[in-house]
Design an enzyme around this catalytic site. Structure first.
Site, PDB file in Angstrom:
ATOM      1  N   GLU A   1       0.817  -1.214   0.000  1.00  0.00           N
ATOM      2  CA  GLU A   1       0.000   0.000   0.000  1.00  0.00           C
ATOM      3  C   GLU A   1       0.850   1.263   0.000  1.00  0.00           C
ATOM      4  O   GLU A   1       0.469   2.264  -0.582  1.00  0.00           O
ATOM      5  CB  GLU A   1      -0.933   0.004   1.209  1.00  0.00           C
ATOM      6  CG  GLU A   1      -1.957   1.117   1.192  1.00  0.00           C
ATOM      7  CD  GLU A   1      -3.098   0.863   2.161  1.00  0.00           C
ATOM      8  OE1 GLU A   1      -3.657   1.848   2.682  1.00  0.00           O
ATOM      9  OE2 GLU A   1      -3.453  -0.307   2.388  1.00  0.00           O
ATOM     10  N   LYS A   2       2.014   1.201   0.663  1.00  0.00           N
ATOM     11  CA  LYS A   2       2.873   2.377   0.806  1.00  0.00           C
ATOM     12  C   LYS A   2       4.333   1.959   0.671  1.00  0.00           C
ATOM     13  O   LYS A   2       4.691   0.805   0.931  1.00  0.00           O
ATOM     14  CB  LYS A   2       2.661   3.045   2.164  1.00  0.00           C
ATOM     15  CG  LYS A   2       1.216   3.404   2.496  1.00  0.00           C
ATOM     16  CD  LYS A   2       1.117   3.988   3.884  1.00  0.00           C
ATOM     17  CE  LYS A   2      -0.336   4.207   4.292  1.00  0.00           C
ATOM     18  NZ  LYS A   2      -1.040   2.940   4.560  1.00  0.00           N
TER      19      LYS A   2
ATOM     20  N   ASP B   1      -2.739  -2.912   3.419  1.00  0.00           N
ATOM     21  CA  ASP B   1      -3.317  -3.003   4.761  1.00  0.00           C
ATOM     22  C   ASP B   1      -4.416  -4.063   4.791  1.00  0.00           C
ATOM     23  O   ASP B   1      -5.179  -4.210   3.834  1.00  0.00           O
ATOM     24  CB  ASP B   1      -3.896  -1.656   5.200  1.00  0.00           C
ATOM     25  CG  ASP B   1      -2.817  -0.682   5.639  1.00  0.00           C
ATOM     26  OD1 ASP B   1      -1.642  -1.094   5.743  1.00  0.00           O
ATOM     27  OD2 ASP B   1      -3.144   0.498   5.874  1.00  0.00           O
TER      28      ASP B   1
ATOM     29  N   ASP C   1      -7.488  -4.741   5.464  1.00  0.00           N
ATOM     30  CA  ASP C   1      -8.858  -4.292   5.681  1.00  0.00           C
ATOM     31  C   ASP C   1      -9.540  -4.081   4.334  1.00  0.00           C
ATOM     32  O   ASP C   1      -8.961  -4.339   3.277  1.00  0.00           O
ATOM     33  CB  ASP C   1      -8.899  -3.015   6.522  1.00  0.00           C
ATOM     34  CG  ASP C   1      -8.109  -1.860   5.919  1.00  0.00           C
ATOM     35  OD1 ASP C   1      -7.783  -1.923   4.711  1.00  0.00           O
ATOM     36  OD2 ASP C   1      -7.817  -0.895   6.638  1.00  0.00           O
TER      37      ASP C   1
ATOM     38  N   TYR D   1      -1.331  -3.014  14.051  1.00  0.00           N
ATOM     39  CA  TYR D   1      -2.217  -2.323  13.109  1.00  0.00           C
ATOM     40  C   TYR D   1      -3.272  -1.497  13.855  1.00  0.00           C
ATOM     41  O   TYR D   1      -3.981  -2.029  14.715  1.00  0.00           O
ATOM     42  CB  TYR D   1      -2.897  -3.356  12.209  1.00  0.00           C
ATOM     43  CG  TYR D   1      -3.811  -2.779  11.163  1.00  0.00           C
ATOM     44  CD1 TYR D   1      -3.285  -2.155  10.038  1.00  0.00           C
ATOM     45  CD2 TYR D   1      -5.192  -2.871  11.282  1.00  0.00           C
ATOM     46  CE1 TYR D   1      -4.120  -1.626   9.063  1.00  0.00           C
ATOM     47  CE2 TYR D   1      -6.035  -2.350  10.319  1.00  0.00           C
ATOM     48  CZ  TYR D   1      -5.492  -1.729   9.208  1.00  0.00           C
ATOM     49  OH  TYR D   1      -6.324  -1.203   8.257  1.00  0.00           O
TER      50      TYR D   1
ATOM     51  N   ARG E   1      -6.053   0.434  12.710  1.00  0.00           N
ATOM     52  CA  ARG E   1      -7.436   0.664  12.241  1.00  0.00           C
ATOM     53  C   ARG E   1      -8.324  -0.536  12.576  1.00  0.00           C
ATOM     54  O   ARG E   1      -8.888  -1.175  11.698  1.00  0.00           O
ATOM     55  CB  ARG E   1      -7.444   0.929  10.738  1.00  0.00           C
ATOM     56  CG  ARG E   1      -6.664   2.172  10.346  1.00  0.00           C
ATOM     57  CD  ARG E   1      -6.514   2.261   8.828  1.00  0.00           C
ATOM     58  NE  ARG E   1      -5.608   3.330   8.448  1.00  0.00           N
ATOM     59  CZ  ARG E   1      -5.981   4.439   7.810  1.00  0.00           C
ATOM     60  NH1 ARG E   1      -7.237   4.635   7.500  1.00  0.00           N
ATOM     61  NH2 ARG E   1      -5.097   5.358   7.488  1.00  0.00           N
TER      62      ARG E   1
END
Length: 688
Positions: free
Chosen positions: A6-7, A100, A102, A325, A327
C-alpha cells in the site's frame, strides 16, 4: 512473485524480510521476488461528465446519474507509479496482495489489478504488525486470494454508493436550495454524503438541545452523621421519594421549602440504621485499545483531533514498528499471541528503561479476558510489538499515544482491582438518607496507572469515604445538615472524541427496536478507519467548526441550513448504520455487490423524487437555468434562509426575499424562476 504493497514504507519492511534489497525505479527486487507499492489509492472514481456531456451542467433534468459501466481515473499524483506497476504485472504470474489488512487495503490493490487486466494467481498477506517477526509469521501463512475477494466487493460497494449519494444528492439539494432562495451563487455547493450528513445531524441536534435548554433548579440535603462512640463523621444524602409532592420523576426535589424543612427537621436528631452492607467488588483490566477508544481518550486528555490520533497511531505502526495495526474495531487478542508476552516485555524495557519497574511487576503467564479467539474480528486490539525501539525518537504526541497503548497491554498481566463498596441507609423524621463509600483493597491492574494525574480507564468515583461498621437498628446522630441548590446542566457540545463515540454508539439515537438491536452488535456509522476522515471532511467543507480551547465541534449556519432542508431519509443515522450492516454482509459474502447497488439505486430514486418535488413543477425551458456550482466547497459564506419582507412582488404579488448576487444584495421574487422580478435595495426600482 510480485508483492503489491500500500505504501513505500510498508514495501521496504516486507522487502527487507524477503531479502529483496535491489533497488529499481518504483520497486525493490532480489531472490526472485519483486516488491512494489501504491501511494494509497492510485485510482479514483471518474467525474460525472465522464459518463456523458449532459452531466457537465448541474440540473434536475440530468438526475439521477447512474453509471452502467463504472469508470476509474488514475490520479495525477500516482500516474508514474501506476505505470511502474502495470509494467511489472505484464510478466507477473503470481501476485501477493500486501496492502493493509482491511476493506480499503483490499480495494486499493485489486482495483489496480483489475485496471491492468491481471488474470494470474493471487495470494493475500494478512499483516497485523510490521516488525520482522510478525512479517515472517504472516509470510508463512499466506491466504488464497479467494479468501478476501469479498472484501474487495464490499470496498466497491462502499465507493460506488458514496459516489451515487454524493454526486446526485449534492447536486439535487444545491439546485433545490437555489430554486427556493436558500442559496446564492456565492455560497458554494452543498455537500451531502452517505455518512457525513447523519454525522452532521448529530452535531446540529446537539447544538439545538444546548440552545433551547432551560435549566431546572433543584435542591439536595446533605447530612454529617456521627455514630455512637465515634469521632469521625460520614456524609449521607437525603433520598427524595418519587411521587411525593415537590419531587419530580427523576427523584429531584424542586421545592426549596421542602428541602429546607428536611434539613431543619433532621439537624441534631438521631437517625436509625435501616441497612448497612459492605461488598467486595472485583474489576478486571480494560481491554486493549481499538482505534475509536484511543481517539476518544486522546481527545479527552489532550484535545487531539481524531485524524491526528490516527496519523500518530499509523506512524507508531509503520515508521517505528512499536505497535500493531491501528485501524481496528476490536479490543480482544488472539490466544496464540499470549506466548509473545515475554518478548514484548523485553522490547518495552529496552525501548524505555523508565518502564522497567512496572514491567517487573507484571506476570507474563497471567491471561486476562482479552485473550479470546471467539471475539476477534478482522483485526485484534492495538498492542505493543516485540520490536525494540527508542523512546527518544518519538515526538510528544507519539509518546502520548504509545504510552496509552503499552499501559493497556501491561494491565492485562495484573490481577483484578478490588475494593469494598459500602452502603448505609438511614431514617430520620421519616426521611431517608443514604451514604456510599469505597475503600481500595487490591490495586491490581491500576498499578499500571499510578502516575500522578493518570486516570485513563479508571472510573471516577466520588464515594471514596470510608464508612463505619454499623448494624441494623443502630442510632446515628445527624450533627449538621446543609441545603444545597443545584441546577441541571445542558448536554456538553461534542468534541471529536465524543462525536466518534456517538457515531459508534448510534443505537442510542434509534427508536426502532429491531434496528436498535442490530446496531448494538455492530459498529454504527462509519468504520474505525473512516470516522476521522468524515469529521475532517465536515470541517473542510465548513459545515462544522472547532470552537474554544477544548476544540468543541459546532455546526455552522451552513450546516444547520443543510440539515434543515434535507428529508429524514438522507440524514437519518439509523438508515446509514443499516447500510454499513449491508456492506458487512457484502464483505462476508452474504450479499452480492449487484444486490447492494440495486437497493441503493431504488432508494436514490425515491429521495431524488422528493428533492424535485420540493421546488414544484418547472417548465422544461427553465429546468436547466440554474448555473452549476463547483462540487468542492471553496466559499465559506454561510447559507441562510431568505428574509421575507412586507412588500409584494410588483409583477405577481408573491412576497419578496433578500438575495445576494454578483452586484450585491437585492430583493427577489419568491416565485423565482417562474417570476424573475428583482428590486434593487438601494434604489427601490424593479426589473423583470
Amino acid at each position: 512473485m510480485l508483492y503489491l504493497c500500500e505504501k513505500p514504507s510498508q514495501a521496504r519492511d516486507i522487502a527487507r524480510v524477503l531479502g529483496a534489497s535491489g533497488r529499481g525505479d518504483g520497486f525493490l527486487q532480489g531472490q526472485g521476488i519483486v516488491v512494489t507499492w501504491c501511494f494509497g489509492h492510485l485510482l479514483e472514481q471518474a467525474e460525472p461528465d465522464a459518463y456523458g456531456e449532459q452531466y457537465k451542467r448541474w440540473n434536475f433534468a440530468s438526475l439521477p446519474i447512474l453509471p452502467q459501466q463504472w469508470k476509474l481515473d488514475v490520479k495525477k499524483s500516482g500516474a508514474k507509479q501506476f505505470k511502474v506497476i502495470k509494467a511489472l504485472l505484464v510478466n507477473a504470474q503470481h501476485v501477493v496482495i500486501a496492502t493493509d489488512a482491511d476493506r480499503e487495503g483490499e480495494m486499493i490493490a485489486r482495483e489496480v489489478l483489475d485496471m491492468c487486466r491481471y488474470h494470474g494467481q493471487i495470494s493475500r498477506l494478512w499483516l497485523s504488525a510490521l516488525d520482522d517477526a510478525s512479517i515472517r509469521k504472516a509470510l508463512a501463512q499466506l491466504k488464497p486470494g479467494a479468501a478476501t475477494e469479498s472484501l474487495y466487493q464490499a470496498g466497491l460497494a462502499r465507493s460506488r454508493a458514496d459516489w451515487l449519494v454524493g454526486m446526485n444528492l449534492s447536486r439535487a439539494y444545491t439546485l433545490a436550495a437555489q430554486y427556493n432562495g436558500q442559496l446564492t451563487a456565492n455560497s458554494g455547493a452543498l455537500s451531502v454524503g452517505r455518512v457525513q450528513t447523519p454525522t452532521l445531524r448529530l452535531v446540529v441536534d446537539r447544538d439545538e438541545q444546548i440552545k433551547h435548554f432551560v435549566p431546572l433548579d433543584y435542591w439536595d440535603v446533605t447530612a454529617a452523621c456521627l455514630p455512637d462512640a465515634a469521632e469521625q463523621t460520614f456524609k449521607a444524602n437525603w433520598i427524595p421519594q418519587k411521587g411525593q409532592q415537590g419531587i419530580d420523576a427523576e427523584g429531584r426535589c424542586l421545592d426549596s421549602q421542602l428541602a429546607e424543612h428536611v434539613a431543619a427537621s433532621c439537624k441534631g436528631q438521631d437517625a436509625k440504621v435501616l441497612r448497612c452492607d459492605t461488598e467486595r467488588k472485583h474489576q478486571n483490566a480494560p481491554l486493549p485499545y481499538e482505534l475509536s477508544g484511543l481517539q476518544v481518550e486522546a481527545s479527552r486528555r489532550w484535545g487531539m483531533s481524531a485524524k491526528q490520533v490516527l496519523d500518530v497511531a499509523q506512524a507508531l505502526y509503520e515508521t517505528h514498528k512499536l505497535t500493531t495495526y491501528p485501524r481496528t474495531d476490536c479490543g480482544y487478542l488472539p490466544v496464540s499471541q499470549h506466548a509473545d508476552a515475554a518478548a514484548v516485555f523485553q522490547a518495552l524495557t529496552q525501548t524505555d528503561r523508565n518502564l522497567s519497574a512496572l514491567v517487573e511487576q507484571a506476570n507474563p503467564s497471567r491471561k486476562s479476558k482479552a485473550w479470546d479467539d471467539s471475539k476477534i474480528t478482522a483485526h485484534h486490539g492495538i498492542i505493543p510489538t516485540a520490536a525494540k525501539g527508542s523512546i527518544e525518537r518519538l515526538s510528544e504526541a507519539e509518546f502520548f499515544i504509545y504510552d496509552l497503548i503499552r499501559k493497556r497491554y501491561l494491565a492485562q498481566f495484573f490481577p483484578a482491582y478490588e475494593y469494598d463498596q459500602s452502603v448505609i441507609e438511614l431514617e430520620c423524621q421519616q426521611y431517608k438518607f443514604r451514604a456510599s463509600g469505597r475503600v481500595d483493597r487490591v490495586a491490581g491492574w491500576k498499578i499500571a496507572y499510578q502516575e500522578p494525574g493518570d486516570t485513563s480507564s479508571v472510573p471516577a468515583n466520588a464515594d471514596t469515604q470510608a464508612l463505619p461498621q454499623l448494624n441494623v437498628g443502630d442510632s446515628v446522630l445527624i450533627q449538621e445538615t446543609e441545603c444545597l441548590k443545584r441546577q441541571t446542566k445542558p448536554p456538553a457540545p461534542y468534541t471529536e472524541g465524543t462525536l466518534i463515540q456517538a457515531m459508534k454508539g448510534i443505537a442510542k439515537h434509534v427508536e426502532n427496536p429491531k434496528l436498535k438491536a442490530i446496531l448494538k452488535e455492530n459498529a454504527g456509522i462509519g468504520t474505525e478507519a473512516t470516522r476521522a476522515a468524515i469529521i475532517e471532511t465536515l470541517l473542510l467543507r465548513k459545515l462544522l467548526e472547532r470552537e474554544g480551547k477544548k476544540k468543541q465541534l459546532r455546526a455552522t449556519p451552513k450546516g444547520v441550513a443543510l440539515i434543515g432542508m434535507l428529508p429524514n431519509a438522507v440524514k437519518d443515522p439509523a438508515l446509514t448504520a443499516a447500510w454499513e450492516q449491508a456492506l458487512e454482509a457484502v464483505a462476508s459474502g452474504e450479499m452480492l455487490l449487484e444486490q447492494f447497488m440495486e437497493k441503493q439505486q431504488n432508494w436514490l430514486h425515491k429521495v431524488l423524487a422528493r428533492a424535485k418535488a420540493s421546488v414544484g413543477t418547472l417548465p422544461p425551458e427553465t429546468a436547466t437555468d440554474v448555473k452549476p456550482l463547483p462540487v468542492t466547497v471553496t466559499n465559506t459564506t454561510a447559507v441562510t434562509a431568505p428574509t421575507p419582507v412586507n412588500s409584494a412582488c410588483p409583477a405577481c404579488g408573491k412576497s419578496l426575499v433578500k438575495r445576494e448576487g454578483k452586484y450585491g444584495v437585492f430583493w427577489g421574487c419568491s416565485g423565482f424562476p417562474l417570476c424573475k422580478t428583482i428590486v434593487n435595495i438601494r434604489k427601490g426600482n424593479s426589473a423583470c
